[in-house]
Design a protein around this motif. Structure first.
Motif, PDB file in Angstrom:
ATOM      1  N   GLY A 178      41.810  41.139  51.347  1.00 56.52           N
ATOM      2  CA  GLY A 178      41.153  40.977  50.053  1.00 56.52           C
ATOM      3  C   GLY A 178      42.038  40.271  49.048  1.00 56.52           C
ATOM      4  N   THR A 205      42.209  36.451  50.081  1.00 54.71           N
ATOM      5  CA  THR A 205      41.021  35.649  49.767  1.00 54.71           C
ATOM      6  C   THR A 205      40.767  35.614  48.251  1.00 54.71           C
ATOM      7  N   SER A 206      41.168  36.688  47.533  1.00 54.81           N
ATOM      8  CA  SER A 206      40.970  36.694  46.077  1.00 54.81           C
ATOM      9  C   SER A 206      41.877  35.696  45.391  1.00 54.81           C
ATOM     10  N   LEU A 248      29.823  35.728  46.712  1.00 54.88           N
ATOM     11  CA  LEU A 248      30.851  36.720  46.355  1.00 54.88           C
ATOM     12  C   LEU A 248      30.230  37.880  45.568  1.00 54.88           C
ATOM     13  N   SER A 281      38.284  42.897  45.782  1.00 54.76           N
ATOM     14  CA  SER A 281      38.680  41.526  46.101  1.00 54.76           C
ATOM     15  C   SER A 281      37.583  40.543  45.724  1.00 54.76           C
ATOM     16  N   ASN A 282      36.328  40.913  45.993  1.00 54.63           N
ATOM     17  CA  ASN A 282      35.252  39.979  45.685  1.00 54.63           C
ATOM     18  C   ASN A 282      34.979  39.885  44.188  1.00 54.63           C
ATOM     19  N   PHE A 295      37.226  40.177  41.861  1.00 53.38           N
ATOM     20  CA  PHE A 295      38.284  39.317  41.332  1.00 53.38           C
ATOM     21  C   PHE A 295      37.999  37.848  41.651  1.00 53.38           C
ATOM     22  N   ALA A 296      37.546  37.596  42.892  1.00 60.00           N
ATOM     23  CA  ALA A 296      37.242  36.219  43.307  1.00 60.00           C
ATOM     24  C   ALA A 296      36.099  35.631  42.479  1.00 60.00           C
ATOM     25  N   ASN A 320      36.461  32.166  40.333  1.00 64.71           N
ATOM     26  CA  ASN A 320      35.554  31.052  40.577  1.00 64.71           C
ATOM     27  C   ASN A 320      34.687  30.719  39.376  1.00 64.71           C
TER      28      ASN A 320
END
Lengths: 85, 85
Positions: free
Chosen positions: A11, A14-15, A46, A64-65, A67-68, A72
């Protein structure tokens, strides 16, 4: 390896992966080669992963998602600011 | 919404998100504004998600991340081919 540690490491990677891209865009103020469609699909996907994480009650997926999504959305804002129309 | 359907939709979106970027790069043969560090961290992270998916036995996580690894490796190959050194 412990599942949760694995999930957290995955996580985090990828983040943070889009952070170098964001820094590059902010520094160079150039988004010519970045795909807007990519950003829009990615942010939608996401966001659904965050929802999935809540349903499954899996913290690594949620954090993690989420944050992503933030990174983005920042990239999307830069795209709007710096694109040559 | 059913968890698995949600996971599959989320997975499809995040997996296909890099395809418009890949098409753009192949068409324009230009990778100036793409961050290599982003690609390397992303591929590492996605690979760990595949591993996590196997441990948790969650098919949406395995399939979507494995596909995303393939797309991003293609993007990495394009980066190597088209960068101006």
């Amino acid at each position: 390896m412990n599942e949760n540690i694995l999930g957290i490491v995955a996580g985090v990677l990828t983040s943070i992966s889009m952070i170098p891209q964001l820094i590059k865009v902010i520094r160079e103020k150039n988004v010519e080669d970045i795909s807007l469609v990519m950003l829009l699909i990615l942010i939608s996907g996401l966001s659904l992963w965050v929802w999935y994480g809540f349903k499954k009650e899996e913290l690594p997926i949620i954090l993690s998602n989420a944050f992503a999504v933030l990174v983005n959305i920042s990239l999307l804002i830069c795209y709007m600011l710096y694109r040559k129309s």
